[in-house]
Motif scaffolding. Structure first.
Motif, PDB file in Angstrom:
ATOM      1  N   THR A   1      20.584  57.902  10.161  1.00 18.63           N
ATOM      2  CA  THR A   1      19.959  56.864  10.976  1.00 18.63           C
ATOM      3  C   THR A   1      18.512  57.214  11.298  1.00 18.63           C
ATOM      4  O   THR A   1      17.607  56.365  11.197  1.00 18.63           O
ATOM      5  CB  THR A   1      20.746  56.662  12.282  1.00 18.63           C
ATOM      6  OG1 THR A   1      22.077  56.243  11.964  1.00 18.63           O
ATOM      7  CG2 THR A   1      20.089  55.619  13.171  1.00 18.63           C
ATOM      8  N   LEU A   2      18.270  58.460  11.693  1.00 16.53           N
ATOM      9  CA  LEU A   2      16.916  58.889  12.037  1.00 16.53           C
ATOM     10  C   LEU A   2      16.020  58.923  10.806  1.00 16.53           C
ATOM     11  O   LEU A   2      14.834  58.565  10.877  1.00 16.53           O
ATOM     12  CB  LEU A   2      16.950  60.255  12.708  1.00 16.53           C
ATOM     13  CG  LEU A   2      17.613  60.301  14.088  1.00 16.53           C
ATOM     14  CD1 LEU A   2      17.790  61.739  14.556  1.00 16.53           C
ATOM     15  CD2 LEU A   2      16.800  59.513  15.110  1.00 16.53           C
TER      16      LEU A   2
ATOM     17  N   ARG B   1      17.751  55.827  21.348  1.00 17.31           N
ATOM     18  CA  ARG B   1      16.485  55.984  22.059  1.00 17.31           C
ATOM     19  C   ARG B   1      15.478  56.757  21.203  1.00 17.31           C
ATOM     20  O   ARG B   1      14.283  56.449  21.208  1.00 17.31           O
ATOM     21  CB  ARG B   1      16.708  56.689  23.398  1.00 17.31           C
ATOM     22  CG  ARG B   1      17.513  55.856  24.398  1.00 17.31           C
ATOM     23  CD  ARG B   1      17.708  56.608  25.703  1.00 17.31           C
ATOM     24  NE  ARG B   1      16.430  56.802  26.396  1.00 17.31           N
ATOM     25  CZ  ARG B   1      16.257  57.653  27.407  1.00 17.31           C
ATOM     26  NH1 ARG B   1      17.276  58.376  27.843  1.00 17.31           N
ATOM     27  NH2 ARG B   1      15.075  57.761  27.983  1.00 17.31           N
ATOM     28  N   ARG B   2      15.978  57.742  20.445  1.00 19.04           N
ATOM     29  CA  ARG B   2      15.079  58.472  19.534  1.00 19.04           C
ATOM     30  C   ARG B   2      14.576  57.548  18.432  1.00 19.04           C
ATOM     31  O   ARG B   2      13.390  57.593  18.066  1.00 19.04           O
ATOM     32  CB  ARG B   2      15.822  59.668  18.928  1.00 19.04           C
ATOM     33  CG  ARG B   2      14.922  60.568  18.068  1.00 19.04           C
ATOM     34  CD  ARG B   2      13.944  61.337  18.922  1.00 19.04           C
ATOM     35  NE  ARG B   2      12.993  62.084  18.121  1.00 19.04           N
ATOM     36  CZ  ARG B   2      11.742  61.683  17.868  1.00 19.04           C
ATOM     37  NH1 ARG B   2      11.290  60.548  18.371  1.00 19.04           N
ATOM     38  NH2 ARG B   2      10.929  62.408  17.131  1.00 19.04           N
ATOM     39  N   VAL B   3      15.442  56.700  17.905  1.00 21.77           N
ATOM     40  CA  VAL B   3      15.035  55.722  16.899  1.00 21.77           C
ATOM     41  C   VAL B   3      13.952  54.806  17.463  1.00 21.77           C
ATOM     42  O   VAL B   3      12.993  54.445  16.769  1.00 21.77           O
ATOM     43  CB  VAL B   3      16.250  54.889  16.414  1.00 21.77           C
ATOM     44  CG1 VAL B   3      15.797  53.690  15.600  1.00 21.77           C
ATOM     45  CG2 VAL B   3      17.186  55.761  15.589  1.00 21.77           C
TER      46      VAL B   3
ATOM     47  N   PRO C   1      10.226  60.399  22.586  1.00 19.00           N
ATOM     48  CA  PRO C   1      10.099  61.757  22.059  1.00 19.00           C
ATOM     49  C   PRO C   1      11.353  62.587  22.318  1.00 19.00           C
ATOM     50  O   PRO C   1      12.002  62.446  23.366  1.00 19.00           O
ATOM     51  CB  PRO C   1       8.899  62.319  22.830  1.00 19.00           C
ATOM     52  CG  PRO C   1       8.115  61.117  23.244  1.00 19.00           C
ATOM     53  CD  PRO C   1       9.140  60.064  23.524  1.00 19.00           C
ATOM     54  N   LEU C   2      11.677  63.443  21.377  1.00 18.12           N
ATOM     55  CA  LEU C   2      12.853  64.297  21.527  1.00 18.12           C
ATOM     56  C   LEU C   2      12.794  65.078  22.831  1.00 18.12           C
ATOM     57  O   LEU C   2      13.798  65.199  23.550  1.00 18.12           O
ATOM     58  CB  LEU C   2      12.952  65.263  20.333  1.00 18.12           C
ATOM     59  CG  LEU C   2      14.113  66.244  20.359  1.00 18.12           C
ATOM     60  CD1 LEU C   2      15.449  65.523  20.252  1.00 18.12           C
ATOM     61  CD2 LEU C   2      13.970  67.277  19.239  1.00 18.12           C
ATOM     62  N   GLY C   3      11.633  65.608  23.166  1.00 13.69           N
ATOM     63  CA  GLY C   3      11.503  66.390  24.388  1.00 13.69           C
ATOM     64  C   GLY C   3      11.754  65.595  25.649  1.00 13.69           C
ATOM     65  O   GLY C   3      12.221  66.139  26.654  1.00 13.69           O
TER      66      GLY C   3
ATOM     67  N   PRO D   1       3.008  55.214  15.556  1.00 13.60           N
ATOM     68  CA  PRO D   1       4.417  54.969  15.903  1.00 13.60           C
ATOM     69  C   PRO D   1       4.596  54.882  17.415  1.00 13.60           C
ATOM     70  O   PRO D   1       3.793  55.409  18.197  1.00 13.60           O
ATOM     71  CB  PRO D   1       5.128  56.198  15.318  1.00 13.60           C
ATOM     72  CG  PRO D   1       4.231  56.694  14.241  1.00 13.60           C
ATOM     73  CD  PRO D   1       2.835  56.417  14.725  1.00 13.60           C
ATOM     74  N   ALA D   2       5.666  54.220  17.830  1.00 11.60           N
ATOM     75  CA  ALA D   2       5.932  54.031  19.257  1.00 11.60           C
ATOM     76  C   ALA D   2       5.997  55.351  20.009  1.00 11.60           C
ATOM     77  O   ALA D   2       5.624  55.418  21.189  1.00 11.60           O
ATOM     78  CB  ALA D   2       7.245  53.257  19.445  1.00 11.60           C
TER      79      ALA D   2
END
Length: 295
Positions: free
Chosen positions: A15-16, A64-66, A70-72, A205-206
């Motif tokens: 997905t990512l 939410r990551r998609v 940010p991962l952090g 990117p967002a």
């Protein structure tokens, strides 16, 4: 048959990857799983079945990551050059590419017994803390103008000091103001900086255009407004023979080296690529101006 953690993660990787904007789909999917299940990656029970609601919560994190969070901001932490720092909304999450900036800076400090280092536009202080972790004999200063970033930097500095690293010195200051850290002028061995470098109207990117703090991403109409001031400040701070390492991104492959090359105070200007072959940062050495030679 219920889905295992391994199957959830593999689905998330696909997905990512499909977004085309997540640089590390597998590391991100695995980090989200470790965060959700409250364990290290090595301790994940890959063949275990998530409990009630856990699969749904994991899918929510992936979604939410998609969307670009940010991962952090999802896990509350980020790692750079072996140092974990706290991050969250309002502070820039360090990118793995910046490890090359730190590594080049450390090379420049080889043979210096007690180096003096300044991190300009420090944000969470990840680069400054990485240097302090690798070189406990160094004195490291970190500067940022944003109070939210500085609060994260203070938390991170205190945590790293509690873990045994040499404390760093934090300053609230604006790199665009003349005389920043004037007391260190002409004495610094290394200046690192990852300033905002995207042009204001650039399409990004967002993750960077929506969720990262705007003041840490966009640097004026041409993206060079803060970089110009960082170069000027670095030239004032560095001793003759000291090194500047400035991250600038792929849009400025020529512009930043040209900017450095046009400054008579710098020599040995070199552009550098990231691990994917994209322009990432430039280095320069503070030369001996006529004033410096005669003093």
């Amino acid at each position: 048959m219920r889905t295992t953690i391994r199957e959830l993660v593999e689905d998330a990787v696909r997905t990512l990857a499909d977004t085309g904007t997540v640089i590390g789909p597998r590391p991100d999917a695995e980090a989200l799983a470790a965060h959700l299940f409250g364990t290290g990656l090595a301790q994940l029970e890959w063949d275990g079945v998530p409990g009630d609601g856990e699969a749904e919560r994991y899918l929510e994190l992936v979604a939410r990551r998609v969307a670009g969070v940010p991962l952090g901001h999802l896990t509350g932490v980020a790692e750079l050059a072996g140092v974990e720092v706290a991050v969250g909304p309002g502070v820039f999450v360090p990118r793995v590419q910046s490890e090359a900036v730190v590594a080049d800076g450390l090379v420049a400090l080889k043979g210096i017994r007690r180096p003096l280092v300044v991190d300009l536009c420090a944000g969470s202080a990840a680069m400054a803390l990485a240097v302090a972790h690798q070189l406990p004999q160094a004195t490291v200063h970190a500067v940022d103008c944003d109070p939210v970033a500085l609060e994260f930097a203070r938390r991170n500095s205190a945590l790293r000091a509690a873990l045994g690293d040499t404390p760093i010195e934090l300053h609230q200051g604006d790199v665009t103001e003349p005389g920043l850290l004037a007391e260190l002028a002409g004495t610094v061995d290394l200046v690192l900086t990852n300033p905002p470098f995207m042009p204001d109207e650039a399409e990004v990117p967002a993750e960077f255009g929506v969720y990262q703090p705007r003041q840490a991403v966009f640097g004026g109409p041409d993206g060079l407004h803060v970089i110009r001031h960082a170069v000027r400040t670095a030239a004032a701070l560095l001793r003759p023979g000291g090194t500047l390492v400035v991250e600038h991104g792929h849009l400025h492959a020529a512009a930043v080296p040209d900017l450095l090359g046009a400054d008579p105070r710098f020599t040995e200007v070199t552009g550098h690529l990231d691990q994917y072959g994209w322009p990432l940062y430039a280095t320069a050495v503070r030369g001996r101006t006529e004033a410096a030679t005669s003093s």
